[in-house]
Scaffold this motif. Structure first.
Motif, short mmCIF file in Angstrom:
data_model
loop_
_atom_site.label_atom_id
_atom_site.label_comp_id
_atom_site.label_asym_id
_atom_site.label_seq_id
_atom_site.Cartn_x
_atom_site.Cartn_y
_atom_site.Cartn_z
N GLN A 161 -108.63 35.20 -7.38
CA GLN A 161 -109.15 34.27 -8.39
C GLN A 161 -109.19 32.88 -7.79
OE1 GLN A 161 -106.62 34.65 -11.83
NE2 GLN A 161 -107.56 36.56 -12.50
N GLN A 175 -110.34 28.82 -8.55
CA GLN A 175 -110.63 27.86 -9.60
C GLN A 175 -110.89 26.49 -8.98
OE1 GLN A 175 -107.11 28.28 -12.05
NE2 GLN A 175 -108.13 29.76 -13.39
N SER A 209 -113.04 36.70 -8.71
CA SER A 209 -113.59 35.84 -9.75
C SER A 209 -113.52 34.40 -9.28
CB SER A 209 -112.84 36.01 -11.07
OG SER A 209 -111.50 35.59 -10.93
N ALA A 251 -114.48 30.30 -10.54
CA ALA A 251 -114.88 29.34 -11.56
C ALA A 251 -115.03 27.98 -10.89
CB ALA A 251 -113.87 29.28 -12.70
N ASP A 302 -117.51 24.01 -10.60
CA ASP A 302 -118.22 22.98 -11.36
C ASP A 302 -119.47 22.46 -10.68
OD1 ASP A 302 -117.16 21.50 -9.28
OD2 ASP A 302 -115.63 20.53 -10.50
N ALA A 305 -121.59 23.71 -13.83
CA ALA A 305 -120.49 24.68 -13.91
C ALA A 305 -121.00 26.10 -13.73
CB ALA A 305 -119.78 24.53 -15.26
N THR A 318 -119.69 30.47 -12.94
CA THR A 318 -118.67 31.51 -12.82
C THR A 318 -119.27 32.69 -12.06
OG1 THR A 318 -119.26 32.55 -14.92
CG2 THR A 318 -117.55 30.85 -14.97
N ARG A 333 -118.16 36.87 -10.97
CA ARG A 333 -117.19 37.97 -11.08
C ARG A 333 -117.76 39.16 -10.30
NH1 ARG A 333 -117.95 35.93 -15.94
NH2 ARG A 333 -119.29 37.66 -16.60
N GLY A 379 -122.14 36.65 -13.75
CA GLY A 379 -121.74 35.26 -13.81
C GLY A 379 -122.69 34.43 -14.64
N SER A 380 -122.49 33.12 -14.55
CA SER A 380 -123.34 32.18 -15.27
C SER A 380 -123.34 30.86 -14.51
CB SER A 380 -122.84 31.97 -16.70
OG SER A 380 -121.55 31.37 -16.68
N GLU A 401 -127.34 33.16 -17.48
CA GLU A 401 -126.44 34.28 -17.23
C GLU A 401 -127.14 35.31 -16.36
OE1 GLU A 401 -125.25 35.74 -21.01
OE2 GLU A 401 -123.99 33.99 -21.48
#
Length: 591
Positions: free
Chosen positions: A104, A106, A137, A139, A141, A155, A157, A159, A171-172, A181
């Motif tokens: 993960q 971030q 995953s 995440a 910006d 932003a 994401t 996965r 993701g998006s 998306e």
């Protein structure tokens, strides 16, 4: 009871021993160098850490990492993250191994080197195939690409999840005012490396537009997906704006949908059974899109049962030079042609059983549009319109130094004026048949500049035309010659009106204008202003030649009058919308 307590105590001791052993084992493996080596081997590429790895058992055993820099093979992409959590498989600890099972990230930022070529795409496929083998995953910006690392997307994401031999990416990402998306599902991760075949599904959806593909890779070596493709947008103009392109003018360009079965490879999409829906117009045939080595390319053949051009008449009229209220620079005619015509190559052939253009309709019709290396050709085949026929051609050819040559021609035969639109700048008869030939040539860097100085020639013939008024003025002028039977009439019937003109800039020089009406012949010459459509003509009102009786067709070459001083000198003033026939008093002096 004592036996149960002993078993529980033994279990707690074993768990404690295992935890201590696991911690000691992990502690031996958490040196920064060993973690970087392990992550690089597991994820692919090169992973660099700025801080010291830490061990956490808060939500299961995991390595907690800060300031991660992860670069793909050959520098194709780079991802930086403020922190990373690498999960450790507890079962591996009992076997004396530290297995990283999930990741993960971030606070991430993703940078792509640029639009990848075919070879780079293959490398990205290998990277993605390896990543799909383990849950990851992300995440972040910001996403950037090219030479600049300035954020272009917001932003996001990601996965990645394995599923047997296959895997998925979901993701998006925030793009301007749209949240996009996306998802990709593969039956076999080897599809990404060209070593396996199987089903593939791709979906990209936003509030404004969507793209969906369901198909399969049948031949791994060909690197081609065969299946069904569906692109849909509710606002094509708005979508273009969000890609930094402006569809100028006021043409609709609203809802667009393209669907069909075909094949997609690294640089080309071909729909062998395409269906296109644009602003309610539906066409079917074949379409192909190609990135190309120098510029994108669009080619295809589409057949429409009906095509309604009404929503585009304003823009089409503007391109043809019809004055409008569009601010300077906000129309296609004001854009540099070198940029417009070098943006893509196009080879389109469209046909329609019936077309509608405001009050005008006709068909069947076909149009061919060919744009190659900045050279544009447009060809409208012979089309049934208003009881007659119309055909046209136009070409914009590069002439060097960002200049272009224009050559355009239009031919209309026997058009029934009752079926033609009635523009404000001219008064059309209530009935009649119109034939004309029009040719224009010009040169300039923009279409506006070309039309500003364009020259050309025009020939026209109007037959059996009936005007609601004008006969009275003609009769009064005729009566001044002392003709017997010259009586006033409330309407004007032109058996034939012919002429020719030469255009240059904002003016048309008219010559050989002849109008046959009843017992009279009017011969005129002069000019027509193309800026305000004002008339300045001079000629003579003569008796109709005896060789052409009233009511019979006029000859191709009307007989010459017996003398140049015969007839009544007349002027035509006013505008095309409100012309006036007046006696010419030039040179007349009072007795």
């Amino acid at each position: 009871m004592k036996r149960l307590l002993a078993i529980l105590l033994a279990a707690l001791v074993l768990v404690a021993v295992a935890g201590i052993a696991g911690y000691l084992m992990i502690a031996r493996e958490v040196s920064r160098e060993r973690v970087e080596e392990s992550l690089s081997a597991r994820l692919g590429g090169a992973v660099q850490l700025s801080g010291t790895p830490a061990v956490s058992f808060a939500q299961g055993p995991a390595l907690m990492l800060g300031e991660v820099r992860w670069q793909g093979r050959d520098g194709r992409w780079m991802l930086t993250a403020e922190r990373m959590s690498a999960g450790i498989d507890p079962a591996g600890l009992f076997l004396g191994e530290v297995r990283l099972s999930s990741f993960q990230l971030q606070g991430a930022r993703l940078h792509l080197a640029g639009v990848p070529a075919e070879g780079a795409l293959a490398g990205l496929g290998r990277d993605l195939s390896q990543l799909m083998g383990v849950p990851v995953s992300v995440a972040g910006d910001a996403i950037s690409w090219g030479a600049s690392e300035a954020p272009r997307l917001g932003a996001f994401t990601l996965r990645l999840s394995p599923s047997g031999e296959g895997g998925s990416l979901r993701g998006s990402v925030v793009a301007g005012d749209q949240t996009v998306e996306f998802s990709t599902t593969l039956a076999d991760r080897g599809i990404l490396t060209g070593t396996a075949s199987g089903p593939v599904a791709v979906s990209v959806v936003s509030p404004l537009a969507s793209f969906r593909m369901t198909g399969a890779v049948r031949n791994p070596e060909a690197a081609r997906i065969e299946g069904n493709f569906d692109f849909n947008t509710s606002d094509l103009r708005g979508l273009a704006v969000r890609f930094g392109k402006t569809l100028v003018g006021e043409a609709s360009f609203g809802a667009l949908r393209i669907t069909g079965d075909g094949a997609l490879d690294f640089s080309r999409l071909v729909l062998d059974t395409a269906r296109l829906e644009l602003d309610g117009n539906v066409g079917e045939g074949r379409l192909g899109f190609e990135l190309g080595s120098q510029r994108p390319r669009l080619e295809g053949t589409l057949a429409f049962e009906q095509f309604d051009l009404s929503a585009y008449l304003g823009e089409l009229g503007s391109l043809a030079g019809v004055p409008d209220d569009t601010p300077q620079g906000d129309s296609l005619r004001d854009r540099p042609l070198s940029a417009l015509l070098q943006a893509a190559d196009i080879d389109l052939r469209l046909s329609a059983n019936r077309f509608i253009a405001g009050p005008l309709s006709g068909g069947p019709s076909a149009i061919a549009l060919l744009l190659r290396d900045g050279d544009l050709s447009l060809d409208l085949s012979e089309t049934a319109v208003s009881g007659g026929k119309l055909e046209a051609t136009a070409r914009l050819k590069p002439a060097g130094d960002d200049m272009f040559d224009l050559a355009a021609n239009a031919i209309a035969e026997k058009l029934d004026v009752r079926g033609l639109p009635s523009p404000d700048v001219v008064t059309l008869p209530q009935a009649g048949s119109l034939t004309f030939r029009l040719g224009r040539t010009g040169k300039g860097p923009t279409l506006a500049a070309i039309l500003e100085g364009a020259g050309g020639e025009m020939q026209f013939a109007l037959e059996n035309a009936t005007y609601p008024a004008g006969g009275e003025a003609l009769a009064r002028l005729a009566s001044s010659t002392g003709e017997a039977g010259a009586t006033a009439a409330t309407s004007l019937v032109l058996d034939r009106l012919t002429g020719r003109g030469g255009m240059e800039g904002h003016e048309m020089r008219l010559s050989d204008v002849e109008a046959l009406a009843g017992k009279h012949l009017v011969r005129l010459a002069g000019r027509l202003s193309l800026a305000d459509f004002s008339l300045s003509l001079r000629g003579r009102l003569l008796p109709r030649p005896a060789a052409t009786p009233a009511g019979s067709p006029a000859p191709e070459e009307p007989a010459e009058p017996q003398g140049a001083d015969q007839g009544i000198p007349v002027l035509v003033r006013g505008t095309l919308a409100r012309p006036s026939l007046l006696p010419d008093m030039t040179g007349v002096r009072a007795p």
